[in-house]
Write an enzyme that holds these catalytic residues in place. Structure first.
Site, PDB file in Angstrom:
ATOM      1  N   HIS A 123       0.863  -0.935  -0.054  1.00 55.57           N
ATOM      2  CA  HIS A 123      -0.016   0.019  -0.004  1.00 55.57           C
ATOM      3  C   HIS A 123       0.841   1.168   0.218  1.00 55.57           C
ATOM      4  O   HIS A 123       1.997   1.446   0.504  1.00 55.57           O
ATOM      5  CB  HIS A 123      -0.852  -0.100   1.321  1.00 55.57           C
ATOM      6  CG  HIS A 123      -1.939   1.046   1.442  1.00 55.57           C
ATOM      7  ND1 HIS A 123      -1.733   2.346   1.953  1.00 55.57           N
ATOM      8  CD2 HIS A 123      -3.102   1.030   1.361  1.00 55.57           C
ATOM      9  CE1 HIS A 123      -2.740   2.947   1.967  1.00 55.57           C
ATOM     10  NE2 HIS A 123      -3.846   2.007   1.362  1.00 55.57           N
ATOM     11  N   ASP A 200       3.048  -4.434   8.128  1.00 56.83           N
ATOM     12  CA  ASP A 200       1.661  -3.691   7.791  1.00 56.83           C
ATOM     13  C   ASP A 200       0.579  -4.831   8.199  1.00 56.83           C
ATOM     14  O   ASP A 200       0.303  -5.407   7.255  1.00 56.83           O
ATOM     15  CB  ASP A 200       1.694  -3.101   6.685  1.00 56.83           C
ATOM     16  CG  ASP A 200       0.208  -2.505   6.272  1.00 56.83           C
ATOM     17  OD1 ASP A 200      -0.709  -2.686   6.926  1.00 56.83           O
ATOM     18  OD2 ASP A 200       0.352  -1.824   5.224  1.00 56.83           O
ATOM     19  N   GLN A 203      -4.692  -5.087   7.285  1.00 58.38           N
ATOM     20  CA  GLN A 203      -5.676  -6.114   6.775  1.00 58.38           C
ATOM     21  C   GLN A 203      -5.756  -7.496   7.257  1.00 58.38           C
ATOM     22  O   GLN A 203      -6.635  -8.261   7.198  1.00 58.38           O
ATOM     23  CB  GLN A 203      -5.282  -6.493   5.265  1.00 58.38           C
ATOM     24  CG  GLN A 203      -5.569  -5.120   4.153  1.00 58.38           C
ATOM     25  CD  GLN A 203      -7.195  -4.584   4.207  1.00 58.38           C
ATOM     26  OE1 GLN A 203      -8.052  -5.540   4.350  1.00 58.38           O
ATOM     27  NE2 GLN A 203      -7.210  -3.376   3.747  1.00 58.38           N
ATOM     28  N   CYS A 364      -4.806   2.319  -3.612  1.00 58.50           N
ATOM     29  CA  CYS A 364      -3.524   2.802  -3.288  1.00 58.50           C
ATOM     30  C   CYS A 364      -2.431   1.841  -3.258  1.00 58.50           C
ATOM     31  O   CYS A 364      -1.629   1.863  -2.481  1.00 58.50           O
ATOM     32  CB  CYS A 364      -3.681   3.285  -1.571  1.00 58.50           C
ATOM     33  SG  CYS A 364      -4.944   4.401  -1.146  1.00 58.50           S
TER      34      CYS A 364
HETATM   35  N1  PMP Z   1      -1.822  -0.709   4.693  1.00 58.59           N
HETATM   36  C1  PMP Z   1      -2.725  -1.470   4.072  1.00 58.59           C
HETATM   37  C2  PMP Z   1      -2.608  -2.954   3.657  1.00 58.59           C
HETATM   38  C3  PMP Z   1      -4.082  -0.928   3.976  1.00 58.59           C
HETATM   39  O1  PMP Z   1      -5.101  -1.687   3.415  1.00 58.59           O
HETATM   40  C4  PMP Z   1      -4.303   0.280   4.538  1.00 58.59           C
HETATM   41  C5  PMP Z   1      -5.911   0.945   4.448  1.00 58.59           C
HETATM   42  N2  PMP Z   1      -6.410   0.706   3.196  1.00 58.59           N
HETATM   43  C6  PMP Z   1      -3.258   1.152   5.095  1.00 58.59           C
HETATM   44  C7  PMP Z   1      -1.960   0.278   5.244  1.00 58.59           C
HETATM   45  C8  PMP Z   1      -3.530   2.400   5.652  1.00 58.59           C
HETATM   46  O2  PMP Z   1      -4.305   2.370   6.580  1.00 58.59           O
HETATM   47  P1  PMP Z   1      -4.970   3.677   7.314  1.00 58.59           P
HETATM   48  O3  PMP Z   1      -5.514   4.349   6.288  1.00 58.59           O
HETATM   49  O4  PMP Z   1      -5.865   3.163   8.365  1.00 58.59           O
HETATM   50  O5  PMP Z   1      -3.888   4.219   7.990  1.00 58.59           O
END
Ligand code: PMP
Length: 406
Positions: A123, A200, A203, A364
């Site tokens: 992401h 991270d 998910q 993203c």
């Molecule tokens: N990493 C991953 C794999 C995500 O799916 C997301 C959220 N789409 C994020 C990071 C970012 O999370 P947040 O917007 O809650 O900070």
């Protein structure tokens, strides 16, 4: 076989009863954020109506109650993640904030010519902070490649690792493809060259049991809102040894031991990393989501969602011209696909007309979309309240929408 009733679970989510465009809502955008059980939203109201106060500051009764409730969530997260100490759990704004904290603080341990490794599946929030850090420290960012199924190439990863590698960052589950990465193995490989590991976990938390000690990761980043909790709050797990070594990310109240105009000494963990008044309501209500998930049972959630994954994979294969991305052996209940000749956005818009909420676009993960050579995908990401009947509705809707766009 699942040990719980999905019908009963759905009753705890008032929003699931609403209609969208005159149709019952079919919510399949859980990768973006999940809906919230009433136990969680009730906890927000209860906090404001009964104990609202600032934490860690007042001698007065309400402040003590608020502090106790706040710290109880930290302890629940410690247990949930199987961390050794509750002070290894730092409250942040979410996964993005947690990653930025480490990308900033860890920079003290990175020198010119050093290397940071990420993966193709990341992401943007697990790419951009490392690019910023590498630019600042004149370090190099390397990327683990993947095969066409979305499975990371561990041989290539092994060849990227060297004594120059200072940190490896990758997701536990890909938000764009649902691929589950072999965290334990990848972490062990990084540690063999002396690199730290940040995972991270945005998910993974809603779908499976995470044990940070078993995985042996150095840092694990999560968001409450993707695991049935409030927005604006998340956490960073860090091994005590690392968190003690790292400098604070932000300065301010709460994070100090003593301050003079000449010099400041910092508070002990976890406060060193928690400057300012935190998202008290969010922290306290998050505990209700954790309790709620544990009442269902994480294993039950994983088992049920695996059934949805198998059912959906089969059902979607009947749709003409549908190409599924991310077909590795280890997956969460997420379907990322395109329909031959159609733009994902057009399909998503028509699905919305039929009450079906999916996400379309790059999720993203622009570098990943480039690797797959697509402008984006349609993503149906499921949660524990989704049903096989809803998957049937998705398939029926696709079969209606596709001829309209052809
Ligand atoms: N990493 C991953 C794999 C995500 O799916 C997301 C959220 N789409 C994020 C990071 C970012 O999370 P947040 O917007 O809650 O900070």
């Amino acid at each position: 076989s699942t040990g719980f009733s999905v019908t009963e679970i759905r009753k705890q989510f008032p929003v699931l009863e609403r209609e969208v465009n005159g149709r019952p809502l079919v919510y399949m955008d859980n990768g973006a954020t999940t809906h919230k059980p009433k136990a969680m939203t009730d906890a927000i109201t209860a906090y404001y109506e009964t104990i609202n106060s600032n934490v860690h500051r007042g001698v007065h009764h309400l402040s003590q109650l608020a502090t106790d409730a706040f710290e109880l969530t930290r302890e629940k997260l410690r247990a949930h993640l199987n961390a050794e100490h509750s002070y290894e759990v730092i409250f942040t704004k979410g996964t993005t904030d947690s990653i930025n904290t480490i990308a900033s603080s860890f920079a003290d341990f990175v020198n010119e010519g050093d290397e940071i490794i990420i993966s193709t599946l990341e992401h943007h929030s697990n790419i951009v902070p490392w690019q910023m850090m590498c630019a600042r420290k004149k370090a190099t960012l390397k990327v683990i490649p993947m095969d066409d199924r979305g499975v990371l190439d561990l041989e290539a990863y092994a060849s990227l690792l060297s004594p120059k590698t200072k940190l490896v960052a990758f997701n536990h589950i890909s938000n764009a493809l649902g691929i589950i990465n072999p965290v334990k193995e990848m972490t062990k490989m990084a540690h063999e060259v002396g690199a730290a590991v940040l995972v991270d976990g945005a998910q993974s938390m809603p779908h499976l049991k995470v044990d940070v000690r078993d995985l042996d990761v150095d840092f694990y980043a999560i968001s409450a809102h993707k695991m049935y909790g409030p927005t604006g709050i998340g956490a960073l797990y860090g091994k005590e040894e690392w968190l003690n070594k790292l400098p604070p990310y932000q300065g301010g109240g709460e994070m100090i031991a003593t301050v003079t105009f000449e010099e400041t000494t910092y508070a002990d963990l976890p406060h060193k990393f928690e400057a300012g008044t935190p998202h008290i309501e969010g922290v306290i209500a998050w505990a209700a989501s954790i309790d709620w998930m544990n009442e269902i049972g994480l294993e039950n959630i994983t088992t049920y969602e695996a059934e949805l994954l198998a059912y959906g994979t089969e059902a979607l294969s009947s749709v003409e011209g549908l190409q599924l991305y991310g077909t590795g052996p280890e997956k969460s209940a997420l379907f990322s696909f395109n329909i031959e000749g159609l733009h994902p956005y057009d399909v998503g818009t028509l699905l919305d007309q039929l009450g079906i909420a999916v996400r379309t676009g790059h999720h993203c993960t622009q570098p990943l979309m480039n690797r797959l050579d697509v402008p984006g995908t349609i993503r149906a990401s499921l949660a524990v309240y989704n049903t096989k009947d809803e998957i049937d509705q998705l398939v029926a809707a696709l079969n209606r929408v596709i001829p309209m766009l052809r």
